[in-house]
Motif scaffolding. Structure first.
Motif, mmCIF file in Angstrom:
data_model
loop_
_atom_site.group_PDB
_atom_site.id
_atom_site.type_symbol
_atom_site.label_atom_id
_atom_site.label_comp_id
_atom_site.label_asym_id
_atom_site.label_seq_id
_atom_site.Cartn_x
_atom_site.Cartn_y
_atom_site.Cartn_z
ATOM 1 N N PRO A 39 0.832 -1.207 0.000
ATOM 2 C CA PRO A 39 0.000 0.000 0.000
ATOM 3 C C PRO A 39 0.865 1.255 0.000
ATOM 4 C CG PRO A 39 -0.815 -1.599 1.585
ATOM 5 C CD PRO A 39 0.495 -2.126 1.107
ATOM 6 N N GLU A 40 0.354 2.318 -0.604
ATOM 7 C CA GLU A 40 1.115 3.551 -0.713
ATOM 8 C C GLU A 40 1.333 4.188 0.659
ATOM 9 O OE1 GLU A 40 -1.201 6.023 -3.211
ATOM 10 O OE2 GLU A 40 -0.771 4.879 -5.049
ATOM 11 N N SER A 41 2.269 5.121 0.691
ATOM 12 C CA SER A 41 2.472 5.923 1.893
ATOM 13 C C SER A 41 1.392 6.990 1.978
ATOM 14 C CB SER A 41 3.852 6.583 1.843
ATOM 15 O OG SER A 41 3.989 7.540 2.873
ATOM 16 N N ASP A 42 1.029 7.368 3.198
ATOM 17 C CA ASP A 42 0.057 8.443 3.377
ATOM 18 C C ASP A 42 0.671 9.804 3.049
ATOM 19 O OD1 ASP A 42 -2.418 9.611 4.222
ATOM 20 O OD2 ASP A 42 -1.427 10.184 6.098
ATOM 21 N N ASP A 43 1.989 9.920 3.204
ATOM 22 C CA ASP A 43 2.682 11.183 2.951
ATOM 23 C C ASP A 43 4.029 10.884 2.303
ATOM 24 O OD1 ASP A 43 3.810 13.673 2.896
ATOM 25 O OD2 ASP A 43 3.602 14.085 5.040
ATOM 26 N N ALA A 44 4.075 10.945 0.976
ATOM 27 C CA ALA A 44 5.299 10.611 0.236
ATOM 28 C C ALA A 44 6.415 11.610 0.488
ATOM 29 C CB ALA A 44 5.000 10.538 -1.261
ATOM 30 N N SER A 45 6.110 12.792 1.032
ATOM 31 C CA SER A 45 7.142 13.818 1.241
ATOM 32 C C SER A 45 8.104 13.456 2.366
ATOM 33 C CB SER A 45 6.479 15.161 1.561
ATOM 34 O OG SER A 45 5.803 15.101 2.813
ATOM 35 N N LEU A 46 7.762 12.416 3.162
ATOM 36 C CA LEU A 46 8.632 12.033 4.270
ATOM 37 C C LEU A 46 9.892 11.308 3.806
ATOM 38 C CD1 LEU A 46 6.017 10.755 6.889
ATOM 39 C CD2 LEU A 46 7.184 12.965 6.811
ATOM 40 N N LYS A 47 9.938 10.875 2.557
ATOM 41 C CA LYS A 47 11.096 10.143 2.056
ATOM 42 C C LYS A 47 12.322 11.039 2.037
ATOM 43 C CE LYS A 47 12.454 7.093 -1.750
ATOM 44 N NZ LYS A 47 12.030 6.497 -3.039
ATOM 45 N N PRO A 48 13.471 10.559 2.564
ATOM 46 C CA PRO A 48 14.665 11.419 2.582
ATOM 47 C C PRO A 48 15.141 11.723 1.161
ATOM 48 C CG PRO A 48 15.229 9.174 3.224
ATOM 49 C CD PRO A 48 13.728 9.242 3.150
ATOM 50 N N VAL A 59 3.917 1.334 7.676
ATOM 51 C CA VAL A 59 2.856 2.069 6.975
ATOM 52 C C VAL A 59 3.354 3.399 6.418
ATOM 53 C CG1 VAL A 59 0.946 0.986 8.197
ATOM 54 C CG2 VAL A 59 1.986 3.080 9.142
ATOM 55 N N LYS A 60 4.333 4.006 7.072
ATOM 56 C CA LYS A 60 4.826 5.290 6.575
ATOM 57 C C LYS A 60 5.986 5.113 5.589
ATOM 58 C CE LYS A 60 7.862 6.080 10.598
ATOM 59 N NZ LYS A 60 8.182 6.987 11.716
ATOM 60 N N HIS A 61 6.242 3.865 5.182
ATOM 61 C CA HIS A 61 7.309 3.563 4.226
ATOM 62 C C HIS A 61 8.635 4.181 4.658
ATOM 63 C CE1 HIS A 61 5.056 1.794 0.679
ATOM 64 N NE2 HIS A 61 4.095 2.123 1.524
ATOM 65 N N PRO A 62 9.114 3.852 5.851
ATOM 66 C CA PRO A 62 10.372 4.456 6.314
ATOM 67 C C PRO A 62 11.535 3.999 5.452
ATOM 68 C CG PRO A 62 9.795 2.582 7.690
ATOM 69 C CD PRO A 62 8.624 2.806 6.771
ATOM 70 N N ALA A 63 12.552 4.838 5.376
ATOM 71 C CA ALA A 63 13.756 4.449 4.645
ATOM 72 C C ALA A 63 14.423 3.261 5.323
ATOM 73 C CB ALA A 63 14.725 5.626 4.562
ATOM 74 N N LEU A 64 14.264 3.171 6.663
ATOM 75 C CA LEU A 64 14.947 2.142 7.439
ATOM 76 C C LEU A 64 13.970 1.506 8.421
ATOM 77 C CD1 LEU A 64 17.860 0.965 7.913
ATOM 78 C CD2 LEU A 64 18.053 2.606 9.795
#
Length: 490
Positions: free
Chosen positions: A243-252, A417-422
């Motif tokens: 599932p997609e991230s709720d906020d794609a801007s969080l990606k470094p 869920v927030k698609h963390p980098a790590l």
């Protein structure tokens, strides 16, 4: 009627691995499938049932007098031996091909041309009897080896991964032949890697996890059991999209080749005692690391540097997500790129909450929900629950009604869920029984392989690692301190 009964079975596989079969009974004429992941002890179970692997401690009573076990390794060795007869894949002009025919292979131990012909007819390989065995296809060699085993009229037929490497048509054909053998009264045991491989004629199922037989019983009952059903569900998730991230801007915002973590000659000490001593380490794009070492080695200290929680992070040459520590970033600038699961977090999640709400809480990095949830977050949480096989009634069940392993799985999804980098999993298998450990490892492999998140998997033992791990950092005792061994596992 012949019977094989094993009670409190313990079979030593190595200095550190033991196969445990607490209570297993096979009756003549039954059809069984034993399912387990790679390394779960399936092949050892096959050898134990055939009598080749002797127990260190158990009550074993077998009335089967002519067991036969077939494995992919046996087949590969037979094909290799046939090619070695000429020491070349290509014969010189005038050189005689000394490879044996299919009929000769079938009659290797029992010479009976009439029975050989009848078996070849059953398996549909009559036309191959005069052909050199080494030139047969994978499916044809598999059927030849089955005919060879049946020449001795075994009363227990054990097939280790019989469908491995076969195309869809060959698998269906072999399953039909095995079904016909069962209908003729043969006792058939299949040892399989996947639940989807279980043929329709199988009546009973056993589940292996970490060299322990965890579930045994009628097929319908075992496959309906919640944990087993989730393991089976995980087999169908390869190639899915998360599932997609709720906020794609969080990606470094990092260059494609920039490492997530760079630590140069890292040192952390308390009262002049070094906890970390000159550790240099990088986590480059695409790498998934397992961090291994005993209690007190410094694993947690290293994690606290990565999560931004350790005050000595500022005194080290440490770059996280492209920013040097001490360059004006806040701890939240670091934590927004990290998903974290540990046994202590699991214990802290004591609030009364549904499975769905635990997933949703990952959007807020909170234990429980204390703010409004958007329609999109509700929708995305539902998609995560589908991936976990926890949609439907289970989604709104109390979190604490799940098994400990299922709870751990929900917490991992909460961290993703927030698609963390790590994603940092700190001892995620601690406190889990064998099948729950297998469940967590299987889903970690799927969720990591299908997303872009990189993994730090912290454990005491190298064998805990899921298959997605590419590198290992080992804390090795060295006098009063530790040295650091870094291995590329690809």
């Amino acid at each position: 009627m012949s019977t094989l009964h094993i009670s409190q079975g313990t079979f030593h596989l190595s200095d550190t691995r033991t196969l445990t079969l607490n209570d297993l009974t096979l009756h003549s004429g039954e059809s069984w499938a034993f399912v387990g992941a790679n390394g779960s002890g399936k092949s050892s179970l096959a050898r134990a049932l055939s009598g080749e692997l002797k127990p260190a401690r158990s009550t074993v009573d077998s009335q089967f007098t002519r067991p036969a076990r077939l494995s992919l390794e046996q087949l590969q060795k037979l094909v290799s031996d046939e090619w070695q007869r000429n020491n070349t894949d290509l014969l010189s002009p005038g050189e005689e091909d000394t490879g044996r025919t299919t009929a000769e292979i079938i009659q290797d131990e029992v010479k009976d041309s009439a029975r050989c012909q009848r078996l070849a007819d059953i398996f549909g390989i009559t036309r191959l009897l005069d052909r050199r065995f080494k030139y047969l296809s994978t499916g044809e060699t598999r059927k030849t080896l089955l005919c060879q085993a049946l020449m001795a009229q075994p009363d227990l037929l054990i097939l280790d991964e019989p469908f491995d490497g076969l195309d869809v048509e060959s698998r269906s054909n072999l399953a039909q032949v095995l079904s016909e053998l069962h209908q003729q009264g043969f006792t058939v045991v299949l040892v399989l890697n996947r639940f989807d491989d279980i043929p329709d004629f199988i009546g009973k199922v056993g589940v292996l996890a970490e060299c322990t037989l965890t579930h045994v019983g009628p097929r319908s009952e075992i496959l309906a059991e919640a944990l087993v059903a989730q393991l089976a569900h995980s087999e169908r998730l390869q190639g899915m999209t998360l599932p997609e991230s709720d906020d794609a801007s969080l990606k470094p915002a990092l260059p494609p080749d920039a490492p997530l973590i760079v630590l140069r000659n890292g040192v952390v000490s308390y009262n002049d005692k070094a906890i970390l001593n000159q550790l240099s380490w990088e986590v480059k794009p695409g790498q998934h690391w397992q961090i291994v070492g005993p209690n007190g080695a410094g694993k947690s200290t290293l994690l606290s540097l990565v999560t931004g929680d350790h005050p000595q992070g500022y005194s080290n040459d440490l770059t996280l997500f492209g920013r040097r520590r001490g360059s004006g970033e806040t701890i939240w600038d670091i934590k927004q790129h990290i998903g974290y699961v540990s046994s202590s977090l699991h214990l802290d999640y004591r609030v009364s909450s549904s499975v769905r709400n635990v997933i949703i809480s990952g959007y807020f990095d909170s234990i429980g929900i204390y703010q409004a949830v958007s329609d999109r977050q509700h929708f995305l949480a539902g998609m995560w629950l589908q991936r976990l096989g926890m949609d439907g009634a289970l989604a709104d069940a109390p979190f604490h009604s799940l098994s400990w392993g299922q709870q751990r799985l929900v917490l991992i999804a909460r961290a993703l869920v927030k698609h963390p980098a790590l994603l940092i999993l700190d001892e995620p298998l601690q406190g889990l029984d064998p099948i729950n450990r297998q469940l967590v490892r299987r889903f970690v492999d799927v969720l990591i392989s299908e997303g872009e998140t990189q993994l730090l998997f912290v454990s005491h033992h190298a064998e805990d690692a899921p298959q997605c791990i590419t590198h290992r950092l080992t804390f090795v005792p060295d006098g009063d301190t530790y040295r650091y061994q870094q291995d590329d596992l690809r």
